[in-house]
Design a protein around this motif. Structure first.
Motif, PDB file in Angstrom:
ATOM      1  N   ALA A   1       0.833  -1.118  -0.036  1.00 49.46           N
ATOM      2  CA  ALA A   1       0.005   0.103   0.077  1.00 49.46           C
ATOM      3  C   ALA A   1       1.077   1.153   0.051  1.00 49.46           C
ATOM      4  O   ALA A   1       0.557   2.332  -0.596  1.00 49.46           O
ATOM      5  CB  ALA A   1      -0.888   0.126   1.183  1.00 49.46           C
TER       6      ALA A   1
ATOM      7  N   ARG B   1       0.456   4.463  -2.850  1.00 49.93           N
ATOM      8  CA  ARG B   1       0.255   5.473  -2.212  1.00 49.93           C
ATOM      9  C   ARG B   1       1.076   6.720  -2.972  1.00 49.93           C
ATOM     10  O   ARG B   1       1.018   8.045  -2.974  1.00 49.93           O
ATOM     11  CB  ARG B   1       0.304   6.004  -0.777  1.00 49.93           C
ATOM     12  CG  ARG B   1      -1.094   5.259  -0.067  1.00 49.93           C
ATOM     13  CD  ARG B   1      -0.877   5.422   1.366  1.00 49.93           C
ATOM     14  NE  ARG B   1      -2.088   4.909   2.084  1.00 49.93           N
ATOM     15  CZ  ARG B   1      -1.982   3.644   2.743  1.00 49.93           C
ATOM     16  NH1 ARG B   1      -0.907   3.078   2.839  1.00 49.93           N
ATOM     17  NH2 ARG B   1      -3.072   3.116   3.200  1.00 49.93           N
TER      18      ARG B   1
ATOM     19  N   LYS C   1      -6.589  -9.382  -3.608  1.00 51.71           N
ATOM     20  CA  LYS C   1      -6.198  -8.491  -2.781  1.00 51.71           C
ATOM     21  C   LYS C   1      -5.745  -6.992  -3.296  1.00 51.71           C
ATOM     22  O   LYS C   1      -5.643  -6.155  -2.776  1.00 51.71           O
ATOM     23  CB  LYS C   1      -5.252  -9.124  -1.698  1.00 51.71           C
ATOM     24  CG  LYS C   1      -6.040 -10.250  -0.899  1.00 51.71           C
ATOM     25  CD  LYS C   1      -4.955 -10.611   0.204  1.00 51.71           C
ATOM     26  CE  LYS C   1      -6.039 -11.786   0.966  1.00 51.71           C
ATOM     27  NZ  LYS C   1      -5.151 -12.119   2.263  1.00 51.71           N
ATOM     28  N   ASP C   2      -4.936  -7.337  -4.445  1.00 50.92           N
ATOM     29  CA  ASP C   2      -3.882  -6.272  -4.837  1.00 50.92           C
ATOM     30  C   ASP C   2      -5.296  -5.106  -5.626  1.00 50.92           C
ATOM     31  O   ASP C   2      -5.180  -3.927  -5.169  1.00 50.92           O
ATOM     32  CB  ASP C   2      -3.231  -6.765  -6.072  1.00 50.92           C
ATOM     33  CG  ASP C   2      -1.797  -7.040  -5.495  1.00 50.92           C
ATOM     34  OD1 ASP C   2      -1.553  -6.829  -4.289  1.00 50.92           O
ATOM     35  OD2 ASP C   2      -1.271  -7.636  -6.231  1.00 50.92           O
TER      36      ASP C   2
ATOM     37  N   ALA D   1      -8.370  -4.712  -4.250  1.00 47.44           N
ATOM     38  CA  ALA D   1      -8.787  -4.014  -3.075  1.00 47.44           C
ATOM     39  C   ALA D   1      -7.878  -3.192  -2.601  1.00 47.44           C
ATOM     40  O   ALA D   1      -8.533  -2.107  -2.039  1.00 47.44           O
ATOM     41  CB  ALA D   1      -9.150  -5.117  -1.768  1.00 47.44           C
ATOM     42  N   ARG D   2      -6.419  -3.192  -2.689  1.00 45.20           N
ATOM     43  CA  ARG D   2      -5.660  -2.240  -1.998  1.00 45.20           C
ATOM     44  C   ARG D   2      -5.490  -1.163  -3.124  1.00 45.20           C
ATOM     45  O   ARG D   2      -5.597   0.159  -2.356  1.00 45.20           O
ATOM     46  CB  ARG D   2      -4.164  -2.805  -2.239  1.00 45.20           C
ATOM     47  CG  ARG D   2      -3.984  -3.738  -0.935  1.00 45.20           C
ATOM     48  CD  ARG D   2      -2.530  -3.998  -0.846  1.00 45.20           C
ATOM     49  NE  ARG D   2      -2.227  -5.397  -0.100  1.00 45.20           N
ATOM     50  CZ  ARG D   2      -2.164  -6.386  -0.334  1.00 45.20           C
ATOM     51  NH1 ARG D   2      -2.115  -6.661  -1.519  1.00 45.20           N
ATOM     52  NH2 ARG D   2      -1.709  -7.558   0.557  1.00 45.20           N
TER      53      ARG D   2
ATOM     54  N   LYS E   1      -8.223  -0.197  -4.665  1.00 42.05           N
ATOM     55  CA  LYS E   1      -9.515   0.736  -4.444  1.00 42.05           C
ATOM     56  C   LYS E   1      -9.263   1.517  -3.289  1.00 42.05           C
ATOM     57  O   LYS E   1      -9.905   2.895  -3.195  1.00 42.05           O
ATOM     58  CB  LYS E   1     -10.492  -0.290  -4.786  1.00 42.05           C
ATOM     59  CG  LYS E   1     -10.775  -0.778  -5.913  1.00 42.05           C
ATOM     60  CD  LYS E   1     -11.915  -1.725  -5.883  1.00 42.05           C
ATOM     61  CE  LYS E   1     -12.872  -1.612  -7.169  1.00 42.05           C
ATOM     62  NZ  LYS E   1     -14.110  -2.366  -7.128  1.00 42.05           N
ATOM     63  N   THR E   2      -8.823   0.992  -2.498  1.00 41.81           N
ATOM     64  CA  THR E   2      -8.529   1.396  -1.066  1.00 41.81           C
ATOM     65  C   THR E   2      -7.621   2.908  -1.037  1.00 41.81           C
ATOM     66  O   THR E   2      -8.281   3.742  -0.665  1.00 41.81           O
ATOM     67  CB  THR E   2      -8.258   0.651   0.021  1.00 41.81           C
ATOM     68  OG1 THR E   2      -8.952  -0.273   0.287  1.00 41.81           O
ATOM     69  CG2 THR E   2      -8.038   1.391   1.349  1.00 41.81           C
ATOM     70  N   VAL E   3      -6.695   2.810  -1.760  1.00 42.78           N
ATOM     71  CA  VAL E   3      -5.852   4.078  -1.853  1.00 42.78           C
ATOM     72  C   VAL E   3      -6.614   4.976  -2.686  1.00 42.78           C
ATOM     73  O   VAL E   3      -6.490   6.303  -2.475  1.00 42.78           O
ATOM     74  CB  VAL E   3      -4.380   3.550  -2.442  1.00 42.78           C
ATOM     75  CG1 VAL E   3      -3.548   4.696  -2.942  1.00 42.78           C
ATOM     76  CG2 VAL E   3      -3.743   2.495  -1.563  1.00 42.78           C
TER      77      VAL E   3
ATOM     78  N   THR F   1      -9.630   5.600  -3.038  1.00 45.97           N
ATOM     79  CA  THR F   1     -10.649   6.210  -2.177  1.00 45.97           C
ATOM     80  C   THR F   1     -10.133   7.205  -0.933  1.00 45.97           C
ATOM     81  O   THR F   1     -10.581   8.088  -0.882  1.00 45.97           O
ATOM     82  CB  THR F   1     -11.758   5.207  -1.522  1.00 45.97           C
ATOM     83  OG1 THR F   1     -11.991   4.325  -2.419  1.00 45.97           O
ATOM     84  CG2 THR F   1     -12.356   5.518  -0.562  1.00 45.97           C
ATOM     85  N   GLU F   2      -8.994   6.747  -0.674  1.00 42.07           N
ATOM     86  CA  GLU F   2      -8.366   7.812   0.290  1.00 42.07           C
ATOM     87  C   GLU F   2      -8.038   8.973  -0.336  1.00 42.07           C
ATOM     88  O   GLU F   2      -8.012  10.018   0.268  1.00 42.07           O
ATOM     89  CB  GLU F   2      -7.218   7.044   1.075  1.00 42.07           C
ATOM     90  CG  GLU F   2      -7.615   5.770   1.866  1.00 42.07           C
ATOM     91  CD  GLU F   2      -6.174   5.104   2.448  1.00 42.07           C
ATOM     92  OE1 GLU F   2      -4.894   5.412   1.854  1.00 42.07           O
ATOM     93  OE2 GLU F   2      -6.359   4.145   3.259  1.00 42.07           O
TER      94      GLU F   2
END
Length: 66
Positions: free
Chosen positions: A3, A7, A48-49, A51-52, A54-56, A58-59
């Motif tokens: 992650a 970022r 999982k990659d 998901a990571r 998408k999370t970054v 969104t952040e």
């Protein structure tokens, strides 16, 4: 993929990586349905990659709108 590394990437690069991983996920699914052996841990890694990323994304979106 970490992650922390994600970022540091630009939004365009993250989108490109997401498209690439979705293609890889599709190809793994097709290999599974056609009976070709593909390592099951690859399915988990790709999921999982995605998901990571998408999370970054969104952040980053939340940070820019705040």
């Amino acid at each position: 993929m970490k992650a922390k590394d994600l970022r540091e990437m630009s939004t365009e690069a993250l989108e490109q990586e997401l498209v690439s991983l979705r293609r890889e996920q599709f190809n793994l699914r097709m290999q599974k349905t056609t009976g070709q052996d593909s390592p099951t841990h690859e399915h988990q890694r790709v999921r999982k990659d995605i998901a990571r990323i998408k999370t970054v994304m969104t952040e980053a979106q939340a940070k820019s709108s705040a």
